[in-house]
Design an enzyme around this catalytic site. Structure first.
Site, PDB file in Angstrom:
ATOM      1  N   CYS A   2       0.850  -1.198   0.000  1.00 50.29           N
ATOM      2  CA  CYS A   2       0.000   0.000   0.000  1.00 50.29           C
ATOM      3  C   CYS A   2       0.887   1.251   0.000  1.00 50.29           C
ATOM      4  O   CYS A   2       2.024   1.205   0.460  1.00 50.29           O
ATOM      5  CB  CYS A   2      -0.939   0.099   1.196  1.00 50.29           C
ATOM      6  SG  CYS A   2      -2.069  -1.272   1.349  1.00 50.29           S
ATOM      7  N   ARG A  27       2.817   0.101  -5.609  1.00 52.32           N
ATOM      8  CA  ARG A  27       2.666  -0.491  -4.271  1.00 52.32           C
ATOM      9  C   ARG A  27       1.278  -1.089  -4.047  1.00 52.32           C
ATOM     10  O   ARG A  27       1.035  -1.755  -3.044  1.00 52.32           O
ATOM     11  CB  ARG A  27       2.909   0.576  -3.194  1.00 52.32           C
ATOM     12  CG  ARG A  27       4.310   1.134  -3.177  1.00 52.32           C
ATOM     13  CD  ARG A  27       4.458   2.160  -2.079  1.00 52.32           C
ATOM     14  NE  ARG A  27       4.437   1.529  -0.780  1.00 52.32           N
ATOM     15  CZ  ARG A  27       5.510   1.172  -0.093  1.00 52.32           C
ATOM     16  NH1 ARG A  27       6.707   1.385  -0.586  1.00 52.32           N
ATOM     17  NH2 ARG A  27       5.398   0.601   1.089  1.00 52.32           N
ATOM     18  N   TRP A  78      -3.443  -2.188  -1.614  1.00 49.39           N
ATOM     19  CA  TRP A  78      -3.215  -3.577  -2.015  1.00 49.39           C
ATOM     20  C   TRP A  78      -3.898  -4.382  -0.915  1.00 49.39           C
ATOM     21  O   TRP A  78      -3.403  -4.472   0.204  1.00 49.39           O
ATOM     22  CB  TRP A  78      -1.711  -3.852  -2.072  1.00 49.39           C
ATOM     23  CG  TRP A  78      -1.385  -5.263  -2.431  1.00 49.39           C
ATOM     24  CD1 TRP A  78      -1.002  -6.251  -1.593  1.00 49.39           C
ATOM     25  CD2 TRP A  78      -1.389  -5.831  -3.742  1.00 49.39           C
ATOM     26  NE1 TRP A  78      -0.787  -7.406  -2.304  1.00 49.39           N
ATOM     27  CE2 TRP A  78      -1.011  -7.180  -3.617  1.00 49.39           C
ATOM     28  CE3 TRP A  78      -1.701  -5.337  -5.015  1.00 49.39           C
ATOM     29  CZ2 TRP A  78      -0.918  -8.040  -4.701  1.00 49.39           C
ATOM     30  CZ3 TRP A  78      -1.604  -6.195  -6.103  1.00 49.39           C
ATOM     31  CH2 TRP A  78      -1.208  -7.519  -5.945  1.00 49.39           C
ATOM     32  N   ASN A 104      -0.646   1.763   6.042  1.00 54.31           N
ATOM     33  CA  ASN A 104       0.128   0.742   5.332  1.00 54.31           C
ATOM     34  C   ASN A 104       0.589  -0.254   6.388  1.00 54.31           C
ATOM     35  O   ASN A 104       1.103   0.154   7.421  1.00 54.31           O
ATOM     36  CB  ASN A 104       1.313   1.438   4.641  1.00 54.31           C
ATOM     37  CG  ASN A 104       2.263   0.471   3.994  1.00 54.31           C
ATOM     38  OD1 ASN A 104       1.944  -0.700   3.804  1.00 54.31           O
ATOM     39  ND2 ASN A 104       3.450   0.952   3.660  1.00 54.31           N
ATOM     40  N   GLY A 105       0.376  -1.554   6.159  1.00 54.72           N
ATOM     41  CA  GLY A 105       0.795  -2.552   7.141  1.00 54.72           C
ATOM     42  C   GLY A 105      -0.407  -3.317   7.673  1.00 54.72           C
ATOM     43  O   GLY A 105      -1.481  -3.313   7.052  1.00 54.72           O
ATOM     44  N   GLU A 487      13.731 -24.395  -9.003  1.00 50.09           N
ATOM     45  CA  GLU A 487      13.388 -22.969  -9.001  1.00 50.09           C
ATOM     46  C   GLU A 487      14.609 -22.120  -9.398  1.00 50.09           C
ATOM     47  O   GLU A 487      14.475 -21.170 -10.171  1.00 50.09           O
ATOM     48  CB  GLU A 487      12.852 -22.568  -7.617  1.00 50.09           C
ATOM     49  CG  GLU A 487      12.609 -21.085  -7.400  1.00 50.09           C
ATOM     50  CD  GLU A 487      11.615 -20.458  -8.363  1.00 50.09           C
ATOM     51  OE1 GLU A 487      10.923 -21.178  -9.098  1.00 50.09           O
ATOM     52  OE2 GLU A 487      11.555 -19.212  -8.397  1.00 50.09           O
ATOM     53  N   LYS A 491      14.670 -19.664 -12.658  1.00 53.36           N
ATOM     54  CA  LYS A 491      14.939 -18.227 -12.551  1.00 53.36           C
ATOM     55  C   LYS A 491      16.060 -17.828 -13.503  1.00 53.36           C
ATOM     56  O   LYS A 491      15.980 -16.805 -14.168  1.00 53.36           O
ATOM     57  CB  LYS A 491      15.314 -17.900 -11.102  1.00 53.36           C
ATOM     58  CG  LYS A 491      14.828 -16.621 -10.569  1.00 53.36           C
ATOM     59  CD  LYS A 491      13.420 -16.568 -10.044  1.00 53.36           C
ATOM     60  CE  LYS A 491      12.347 -17.114 -10.912  1.00 53.36           C
ATOM     61  NZ  LYS A 491      11.053 -17.218 -10.272  1.00 53.36           N
ATOM     62  N   GLU A 494      14.799 -18.016 -17.282  1.00 54.25           N
ATOM     63  CA  GLU A 494      13.798 -17.045 -17.756  1.00 54.25           C
ATOM     64  C   GLU A 494      14.326 -15.614 -17.830  1.00 54.25           C
ATOM     65  O   GLU A 494      13.889 -14.859 -18.680  1.00 54.25           O
ATOM     66  CB  GLU A 494      12.503 -17.116 -16.944  1.00 54.25           C
ATOM     67  CG  GLU A 494      12.600 -16.626 -15.534  1.00 54.25           C
ATOM     68  CD  GLU A 494      11.283 -16.725 -14.776  1.00 54.25           C
ATOM     69  OE1 GLU A 494      10.228 -16.476 -15.356  1.00 54.25           O
ATOM     70  OE2 GLU A 494      11.338 -17.037 -13.567  1.00 54.25           O
ATOM     71  N   HIS A 510      22.393 -41.329 -13.215  1.00 56.31           N
ATOM     72  CA  HIS A 510      21.411 -41.939 -14.119  1.00 56.31           C
ATOM     73  C   HIS A 510      21.263 -41.153 -15.418  1.00 56.31           C
ATOM     74  O   HIS A 510      20.274 -41.343 -16.133  1.00 56.31           O
ATOM     75  CB  HIS A 510      20.066 -42.064 -13.395  1.00 56.31           C
ATOM     76  CG  HIS A 510      20.162 -42.892 -12.153  1.00 56.31           C
ATOM     77  ND1 HIS A 510      20.249 -44.252 -12.171  1.00 56.31           N
ATOM     78  CD2 HIS A 510      20.258 -42.529 -10.849  1.00 56.31           C
ATOM     79  CE1 HIS A 510      20.364 -44.709 -10.930  1.00 56.31           C
ATOM     80  NE2 HIS A 510      20.380 -43.671 -10.108  1.00 56.31           N
ATOM     81  N   LYS A 610       3.346 -11.586 -17.018  1.00 60.57           N
ATOM     82  CA  LYS A 610       3.243 -11.748 -15.573  1.00 60.57           C
ATOM     83  C   LYS A 610       2.074 -12.649 -15.186  1.00 60.57           C
ATOM     84  O   LYS A 610       2.192 -13.484 -14.299  1.00 60.57           O
ATOM     85  CB  LYS A 610       3.085 -10.365 -14.919  1.00 60.57           C
ATOM     86  CG  LYS A 610       3.053 -10.403 -13.401  1.00 60.57           C
ATOM     87  CD  LYS A 610       4.393 -10.808 -12.820  1.00 60.57           C
ATOM     88  CE  LYS A 610       4.389 -11.060 -11.350  1.00 60.57           C
ATOM     89  NZ  LYS A 610       5.510 -11.904 -10.917  1.00 60.57           N
TER      90      LYS A 610
END
Ligand code: F6R
Length: 615
Positions: A2, A27, A78, A104-105, A487, A491, A494, A510, A610
């Site tokens: 936020c 934000r 947000w 905010n929070g 992962e 990263k 991409e 193997h 996204k």
């Protein structure tokens, strides 16, 4: 996340606030609003859902410039508590419309505060945690003549990490800022003052700032500002910002991805703080009803459905749930799961994991089983499609993720799985009191360890140019760190377009070992856990084929490891279950710096979007 903006000066306040909110839109952008002090001394509030431009259109339509306001506060939201709506958008006001608050929070104890206030006769209009603040302040202002004392008493009731912007009618000062855990900055112009969660909001007007410190309260009026801490007046050093506006939007970071990597201490904290009570050693999921809690105690199975990075966090989730309970867990790619011809028993819980909440394959997968099976989602975007199709949703509270490559969403999903796995294990009486207490205690200092992990940034930056010349990488790990290897490889590929594969280290012989030579480096995930010796054996296999290695480890005896690699990324140690988060952060930084050295378009990699809302 936020964004907060506040203004007091000679310019039209709505104009300055809107301008600031546009700069803070990254934000949060599900709704926004502002309150201004009109030339009659009243508080006028306008709110709108969606982007800031919607608020701008509303303000234009209602012609609020006629009120010649010189002071106000604004907010871009947000959602964390309550879906995105006009009612839940900030600012929130008290019963007499004399106090307006942007926040905010998270206020952790808002629920009990709200019950008390309702009993006293206060009327609430929203589902937010924020709305308790103007109502508590309303009561204390009636009792105290001094605003500072009223504020101090209000703050002593609020638990959590937050920043506030407050506007008060018929008061000197009329603009107030409070910092407790979340960022808040005071901007100092010529006869004008600004408050904001990020300097970007006012950098067009002034670059003179004060970064408020923990528990600071700033009171602003026409003659200037005063800062108080613990009710004592203090002097804080003024600083001059040298970033330009576009640098500042990314908080001084070169890319959103790096900024989001560095936001992880706060994102991880925000994701668990409304669930974990450290004093009582308890974990609570307010999201679940009694029937669901009873269901979790039965002889059930779990199928997790997700895509990409969220699929990797789900594999860690499987490891965690299976380690702490006897529930068998399967993880499926949503694109496969949705087309699999499969009848699930009613005793199968489906967990859908998605940052955006809009991924088409995951959405369709849960729609197919909706009604027949219980559906729980883990999601970052409040009110998005996947939560709407689910019976229960746990939100990750990572804040908006702008960079296409997911970073903080992944680690917050993992910490939610950690919390959920412990909760389920305890509910079913399948983990001991000792392990339970230990697992909760470990969360206490976790943000600090995340911060320490981020200190590897400069070392990783230094080693990356040399690594950027390779065209292939292998990432290997075992146990809970096998998905971390997947992962890490995703990263790298991409954002840097370098080919990378993740493998369970035990599979080397193997097949993948055939690839190893001096041109094919391996990133070896080597936590000092029960599989350490096995990983050392894998390291030996690679070294004896002249393979270059990059080690990520929490082992203190670096000397011993120097025999295996000249590149060792040393991270802090934590229990086996949370170590994947710290290793992942180091791997995020590695991908970032390699891609940056190659000059790639990091925040918007080619061919990717996204939110994958099509199949
Ligand atoms: C990779 C990445 C993607 C997403 C995937 C699922 O960095 O971001 O692999 O994880 O597209 O997206 P969500 O989690 O929004 O369902």
């Amino acid at each position: 996340m936020c964004g907060i903006v506040g203004y007091l000066g000679d310019k039209p306040s709505e104009y300055i606030i809107l301008n600031g909110l546009k700069k803070l839109e990254y934000r949060g952008y599900d709704s926004s609003g502002l309150s201004i002090l009109t030339n009659n001394g009243d508080i006028l509030t306008e709110k709108e859902i969606g982007k800031i431009v919607n608020l701008e259109n509303l303000i234009f339509k209602n012609d609020i410039s006629q009120y010649h306001s010189k002071c106000g506060i604004g907010h871009t939201r947000w959602a964390t508590h309550g879906e995105p709506s006009k009612e839940n958008a900030h600012p929130h006001t008290d019963c007499t419309n004399s106090i307006s608050v942007v926040h905010n929070g998270i206020i952790e104890n808002y629920s009990s505060l709200k019950d008390d206030l309702i009993n006293k006769g206060h009327k609430f209009l929203s589902k937010t945690d924020t709305e308790v603040i103007p109502h508590i302040l309303e009561d204390f202002i009636k009792e105290e003549k001094d605003i500072l004392k009223a504020l101090d008493r209000t703050l002593s009731h609020l638990k959590g990490a937050f920043a506030l912007g407050i506007l008060i009618k018929n008061s000197n000062p009329s603009l107030i800022g409070v910092k407790k855990g979340s960022p808040l900055i005071l901007g100092i112009g010529e006869g004008e003052f600004f408050l904001a969660s990020d300097v970007t909001a006012f950098l067009d007007y002034t670059n003179r700032v004060i970064f408020l410190q923990e528990n600071d309260i700033v009171l602003v009026d026409k003659s200037g500002y005063s800062i108080f801490n613990n009710c004592k007046k203090i002097i804080r050093k003024e600083e001059v910002i040298r970033w330009n506006s576009s640098q500042a939007q990314k908080g001084g970071f070169k890319h959103y991805m790096l900024k989001e990597i560095f936001e992880q201490p706060e994102a991880l904290y925000n994701s668990i703080i409304d669930k974990v009570n450290f004093e009582e050693k308890s974990i609570i999921f307010d999201e679940f009803d009694t029937e669901f809690k009873n269901f979790l105690k039965e002889d059930i199975k779990i199928v997790i459905s997700a895509c990409g990075t969220s699929w990797h966090s789900s594999l860690i989730g499987k490891f965690l749930i299976e380690s702490m309970s006897s529930i068998p867990v399967e993880v499926d790619y949503s694109s496969e799961f949705r087309y699999r011809n499969r009848k699930l028993s009613k005793k199968t819980l489906i967990i859908a994991v998605s940052q955006s909440g809009e991924t088409a394959d995951t959405l369709e997968a849960i729609k197919r089983y909706k009604g027949d099976n219980k559906i729980l989602s883990i999601c970052n975007v409040v009110g998005s499609s996947i939560p709407r199709e689910s019976d229960f949703t746990i939100y990750t509270h990572a804040g908006p993720e702008i960079s296409v490559a997911s970073t903080k969403a992944f680690t917050t999903q993992v910490i939610i799985f950690y919390t959920l796995a412990n909760y389920i294990g305890r509910l079913r009486d399948e983990i001991t009191e000792e392990i339970w207490v230990d697992n909760i205690e470990t969360l206490k200092n976790f943000s600090k360890l995340v911060q320490d992990t981020l200190k590897t940034n400069s070392y990783i930056n230094k080693i990356s140019p040399e690594l950027a010349k390779y065209s292939d990488f292998l990432y290997i790990g075992r146990g809970i760190n096998y998905p971390v290897a997947l992962e890490g490889a995703l990263k790298l590929k991409e954002i840097s377009y370098i080919h990378a594969e993740g493998y369970p280290a035990g599979e080397m012989k193997h097949g993948p070992l055939a690839l190893i030579d001096e041109n094919f480096p391996s990133v070896v995930l080597l936590p000092k856990d029960r599989l350490y010796e096995k990983m050392i054996a894998n390291l030996n296999e690679i070294r004896s084929r002249r393979g270059k290695t990059i080690i990520v480890t929490d082992e203190d005896n670096i000397e011993e490891l120097n025999n295996y690699s000249e590149i060792i990324i040393k991270i802090p140690s934590i229990n086996e279950f949370l170590q994947p988060i710290l290793i992942t952060i180091a791997l995020q930084l590695l991908s970032y710096h390699i891609a940056d050295f190659k000059g790639c378009d990091i925040d918007q990699p080619r061919n990717l979007a996204k939110s994958v809302t099509v199949e």
